[in-house]
Design a protein around this motif. Structure first.
Motif, PDB file in Angstrom:
ATOM      1  N   ALA A  52      21.615  10.332  10.060  1.00  0.00           N
ATOM      2  CA  ALA A  52      22.963  10.867   9.834  1.00  0.00           C
ATOM      3  C   ALA A  52      23.550  11.417  11.133  1.00  0.00           C
ATOM      4  O   ALA A  52      24.753  11.225  11.438  1.00  0.00           O
ATOM      5  CB  ALA A  52      22.910  11.953   8.759  1.00  0.00           C
ATOM      6  N   ARG A  53      22.718  12.078  11.950  1.00  0.00           N
ATOM      7  CA  ARG A  53      23.214  12.643  13.229  1.00  0.00           C
ATOM      8  C   ARG A  53      23.633  11.528  14.172  1.00  0.00           C
ATOM      9  O   ARG A  53      24.685  11.585  14.841  1.00  0.00           O
ATOM     10  CB  ARG A  53      22.115  13.510  13.858  1.00  0.00           C
ATOM     11  CG  ARG A  53      22.584  14.247  15.119  1.00  0.00           C
ATOM     12  CD  ARG A  53      21.420  15.051  15.693  1.00  0.00           C
ATOM     13  NE  ARG A  53      20.423  14.161  16.269  1.00  0.00           N
ATOM     14  CZ  ARG A  53      20.508  13.633  17.500  1.00  0.00           C
ATOM     15  NH1 ARG A  53      21.540  13.900  18.271  1.00  0.00           N
ATOM     16  NH2 ARG A  53      19.566  12.840  17.954  1.00  0.00           N
ATOM     17  N   ARG A  58      27.449   8.191  16.850  1.00  0.00           N
ATOM     18  CA  ARG A  58      27.966   6.845  17.094  1.00  0.00           C
ATOM     19  C   ARG A  58      29.436   6.751  16.685  1.00  0.00           C
ATOM     20  O   ARG A  58      30.282   6.172  17.394  1.00  0.00           O
ATOM     21  CB  ARG A  58      27.132   5.839  16.311  1.00  0.00           C
ATOM     22  CG  ARG A  58      27.550   4.391  16.544  1.00  0.00           C
ATOM     23  CD  ARG A  58      26.832   3.494  15.546  1.00  0.00           C
ATOM     24  NE  ARG A  58      27.191   3.894  14.176  1.00  0.00           N
ATOM     25  CZ  ARG A  58      26.592   3.412  13.096  1.00  0.00           C
ATOM     26  NH1 ARG A  58      25.602   2.557  13.192  1.00  0.00           N
ATOM     27  NH2 ARG A  58      26.989   3.815  11.901  1.00  0.00           N
ATOM     28  N   SER A  59      29.779   7.351  15.555  1.00  0.00           N
ATOM     29  CA  SER A  59      31.162   7.295  15.087  1.00  0.00           C
ATOM     30  C   SER A  59      32.100   8.051  16.033  1.00  0.00           C
ATOM     31  O   SER A  59      33.212   7.587  16.353  1.00  0.00           O
ATOM     32  CB  SER A  59      31.236   7.894  13.671  1.00  0.00           C
ATOM     33  OG  SER A  59      32.578   7.899  13.202  1.00  0.00           O
ATOM     34  N   ALA A  60      31.626   9.237  16.509  1.00  0.00           N
ATOM     35  CA  ALA A  60      32.471  10.036  17.423  1.00  0.00           C
ATOM     36  C   ALA A  60      32.676   9.312  18.744  1.00  0.00           C
ATOM     37  O   ALA A  60      33.783   9.276  19.303  1.00  0.00           O
ATOM     38  CB  ALA A  60      31.802  11.409  17.651  1.00  0.00           C
ATOM     39  N   ALA A 121      22.380   4.550  27.051  1.00  0.00           N
ATOM     40  CA  ALA A 121      23.555   3.668  26.986  1.00  0.00           C
ATOM     41  C   ALA A 121      24.785   4.454  26.562  1.00  0.00           C
ATOM     42  O   ALA A 121      25.904   4.229  27.073  1.00  0.00           O
ATOM     43  CB  ALA A 121      23.288   2.519  26.006  1.00  0.00           C
ATOM     44  N   ALA A 122      24.630   5.386  25.622  1.00  0.00           N
ATOM     45  CA  ALA A 122      25.757   6.183  25.143  1.00  0.00           C
ATOM     46  C   ALA A 122      26.269   7.088  26.250  1.00  0.00           C
ATOM     47  O   ALA A 122      27.490   7.235  26.446  1.00  0.00           O
ATOM     48  CB  ALA A 122      25.339   7.003  23.916  1.00  0.00           C
ATOM     49  N   LEU A 147      22.555   0.112  20.362  1.00  0.00           N
ATOM     50  CA  LEU A 147      22.821   0.630  19.024  1.00  0.00           C
ATOM     51  C   LEU A 147      22.170  -0.255  17.972  1.00  0.00           C
ATOM     52  O   LEU A 147      21.537   0.225  17.026  1.00  0.00           O
ATOM     53  CB  LEU A 147      24.328   0.735  18.777  1.00  0.00           C
ATOM     54  CG  LEU A 147      24.751   1.174  17.366  1.00  0.00           C
ATOM     55  CD1 LEU A 147      24.206   2.582  17.073  1.00  0.00           C
ATOM     56  CD2 LEU A 147      26.271   1.150  17.235  1.00  0.00           C
ATOM     57  N   HIS A 148      22.323  -1.586  18.162  1.00  0.00           N
ATOM     58  CA  HIS A 148      21.690  -2.516  17.211  1.00  0.00           C
ATOM     59  C   HIS A 148      20.170  -2.396  17.237  1.00  0.00           C
ATOM     60  O   HIS A 148      19.510  -2.409  16.190  1.00  0.00           O
ATOM     61  CB  HIS A 148      22.115  -3.959  17.518  1.00  0.00           C
ATOM     62  CG  HIS A 148      23.553  -4.220  17.172  1.00  0.00           C
ATOM     63  ND1 HIS A 148      24.259  -5.342  17.625  1.00  0.00           N
ATOM     64  CD2 HIS A 148      24.442  -3.518  16.409  1.00  0.00           C
ATOM     65  CE1 HIS A 148      25.477  -5.297  17.163  1.00  0.00           C
ATOM     66  NE2 HIS A 148      25.616  -4.170  16.424  1.00  0.00           N
TER      67      HIS A 148
END
Length: 673
Positions: A52-53, A58-60, A121-122, A147-148
């Motif tokens: 969830a975190r 990832r969404s942000a 990577a982020a 991410l994948h």
């Protein structure tokens, strides 16, 4: 039983210990599985939170990068929290428990690497996004790739955790079922063990105890207990049962002995008649009740001779026959008793119209006369009546005894009723017994000597010393009267020593070919030291013991036989001649000749007196002389009073004679000497 019970408990304890050990092991496995399940659940929860975190980050990041691509300006303040959150997630990654399965540890390690690469990577994407859309485009492919990879890795780890959690749940369920089965088995075993213990205790302890209590109750109630089944076992209960049975047997034997003792306390064991104690009680009770009774005192005539010549077994049978005879003659309500030895008694209740017991006496003699068993029963009977002779038991018995004594004096085998004349004789007898006690000290006792002669020549060969008592008032008292009194009162020993001393003193002055004959009482011969004392007295007078003859009756070999025989043998070994007196008058004369080697035999005067008028008497004299000749024993005939008797004895070959024809007893033997 202790060993069996201990073995049973040991087996039960071992089973319980085994079940406990298995339960502990199973419990440990279950605890381990539960702990692992809890860890897996916690890891799955953390994994879900981390997902969830990461999704939120990832969404942000995606929202900000799209804004940058659209040409919007994103302030540095908006990027900084995301960078911090990303770095914080990397630094807060939980350590993996080394006890976890390898698949989980590998999956979690792969997650950590994928997350680190995604974070790198982020961070690179966010750093390029500060430079505008060009930087986003440059970093976006790598970000998408990582991410994948991260999503794929976490999906894999999530599946691994779920599978491991499922396996752990199955393991817990399996262990739980096994625990439940073990608990059920333990319960079943415990129930079986408890049941076995209860059955064993009931069979081995409770039932034997109940049987034991029942046996004890039966014994307390006076019943014989039933046999105990556990008596055959070798354990403690068997020992208890055997002990109880032994106690029961001992109790029964004690009761039997008690009954026997009570019976013997009231009955004569040989004849079954009541004894003296019960007889006295019944006599007192009947006298107190008031109805007239007759008391019969009964003696067997010649019983001692039967006992000695034919044996005690024959004597006992004779007593039993006599008891049966008296019971048959006695009426209903009469009491027959054996008083002692050959003495019997009957308490006879007089019937209405019956003045004395003559009918009972006639029945007694009629039954005795009809019995042809050998030896025949001959009875002397004395009768006393309560209505005439006394209401006291002892007094009535004394009267019956006096009448019995008269029956014996009148020839035996007859009955006499008590009368006042007998009472006078009894008082006279008591008076004489009292007077006799001081007769020796008063000088009233002395000797008379009667000559003994050779039968063929009438030559005097000796003198017999005879006791005489001259009472200062009554004059001469017959020896037949005072000798029995002296024996009954124990005075015969004192009188005997006094008269022996007097006889030895007189005999010293006689011719040397004369013999001195003295009489010894059976009472004297019962003294173990009599022979030694007599020989010492003979030696003190300087008298030759070979000139002394001691005359005894066969009765000395019946009572106290061993002591009497020892005394006679001692005297005989010193040279004293032993003479059997009154030969032929008893049952045991011939038996006595076998028991002791007599030196001379004296034929009783009763046979000599009837020799010329009574055929059996002559036969007895002839047989006695022939017996003496065959045994090489001299024969002396007493009571020779006529020339006819002397001639007959000479013709039969008799060696010696004595009687009034030869000379009367006299105290003046100095002249005869």
């Amino acid at each position: 039983m202790q060993s069996r019970f201990g073995a049973l408990l040991a087996v039960g304890l071992l089973v319980l210990l085994a079940l406990s050990g298995f339960g502990l092991m199973l419990g440990g496995q279950l605890l381990t599985a539960v702990r692992a399940n809890r860890q897996l659940t916690a890891m799955s929860t953390r994994h879900d939170l981390e997902d969830a975190r990461l999704r939120a980050l990832r969404s942000a990041i995606g929202d900000l990068t799209r804004d940058v691509e659209k040409g919007h300006v994103v302030a540095d303040a908006e990027w900084r929290p995301l960078e911090q959150a990303m770095r914080a997630g990397l630094s807060a990654a939980p350590a993996v428990d080394p006890r976890m399965p390898d698949a989980i540890r590998s999956a979690l390690a792969a997650d950590a690497q994928a997350e680190r690469r995604f974070a790198d990577a982020a961070l690179a994407l966010m750093a390029g996004a500060r430079n505008g859309a060009t930087g986003v485009k440059a970093g976006m492919p790598t970000f998408i790739t990582q991410l994948h990879d991260l999503e794929k890795s976490r999906q894999t780890s999530h599946e691994v955790l779920n599978r491991q959690l499922a396996r752990c749940s199955i393991r817990i369920e399996e262990l739980a079922r096994r625990a439940l089965a073990q608990v059920a088995l333990a319960g079943l075993l415990i129930l079986s063990f408890v049941t076995l213990v209860i059955v064993w205790v009931r069979k081995r302890i409770m039932r034997p105890l109940f049987d034991t209590v029942a046996a004890i109750r039966a014994m307390n109630a006076g019943r014989t207990p039933a046999p105990l089944d556990m008596a055959a076992s070798r354990d403690e209960m068997g020992e208890l049962a055997r002990g109880l049975e032994a106690l029961s047997r001992a109790s029964a034997e004690r009761e039997r002995i008690q009954r026997q003792v009570e019976y013997l306390a009231h009955h004569d064991p040989l004849t079954g008649l009541v004894n003296r104690v019960v007889f006295s009680e019944r006599l007192s009770a009947l006298l107190a009740a008031g109805p007239p009774i007759a008391l019969l005192a009964i003696d067997l005539d010649g019983f001692k001779g039967v006992n000695d010549s034919l044996g005690h077994a024959t004597g006992d049978k004779m007593l039993i026959r006599t008891a049966a005879l008296l019971m048959a003659a006695a009426g209903e309500g009469d009491v027959a008793a054996r008083i002692g030895g050959d003495e019997f008694a009957i308490i006879h209740r007089l019937l209405p119209g019956e003045t004395d017991a003559s009918a009972l006496v006639e029945r007694i003699y009629a039954i005795a006369g009809a019995d042809d068993t050998v030896p025949a029963i001959r009875l002397s009977v004395g009768v006393a009546l309560s209505s005439r002779h006394g209401q006291d038991g002892d007094e009535l018995h004394a009267c019956a005894d006096i009448a019995l004594y008269r029956a014996k004096a009148d020839g035996r085998n007859c009955a006499r009723h008590y009368d006042m004349v007998m009472d006078e004789q009894r008082r006279r007898r008591r008076s004489l017994s009292h007077e006799l006690r001081g007769a020796v000290q008063r000088g009233e006792m002395h000797l008379a000597f009667q000559p003994i002669a050779d039968c063929a020549t009438r030559r005097i060969i000796g003198q017999e010393a005879l006791a005489r008592w001259t009472h200062p008032v009554l004059g001469a008292i017959s020896p037949d009267m005072f000798i029995p009194l002296a024996e009954e009162d124990g005075l015969i020993t004192e009188i005997g020593w006094h008269l022996l001393s007097e006889a030895l003193h007189v005999a010293r002055s006689w011719r040397h070919d004369w013999r001195l004959a003295i009489n010894l009482s059976p009472v004297q011969l019962r003294d173990p030291g009599m022979a030694e004392r007599m020989l010492a007295m003979i030696a003190s007078y300087g008298y030759d013991p070979h000139r002394l003859e001691v005359e005894v009756t066969e009765g000395v070999l019946i009572n106290e036989r061993k002591t009497a025989t020892t005394n006679l043998r001692t005297l005989r070994s010193a040279g004293v001649r032993i003479v059997m007196d009154d030969f032929g008058t008893g049952y045991s004369s011939l038996s006595s000749l076998q028991q002791f080697p007599f030196d001379k035999i004296k034929i009783d005067r009763s046979f000599v007196a009837g020799m010329n008028t009574h055929g059996p008497a002559l036969s007895i004299v002839r047989a006695s002389i022939g017996l003496g000749r065959s045994l090489n024993i001299p024969i002396v005939a007493e009571g020779v009073e006529t020339e006819q008797q002397l001639a007959a004895l000479q013709a039969l070959g008799c060696e010696q004679v004595q009687g009034f024809l030869i000379g009367r007893p006299t105290s003046c033997q100095a002249k005869a000497a």
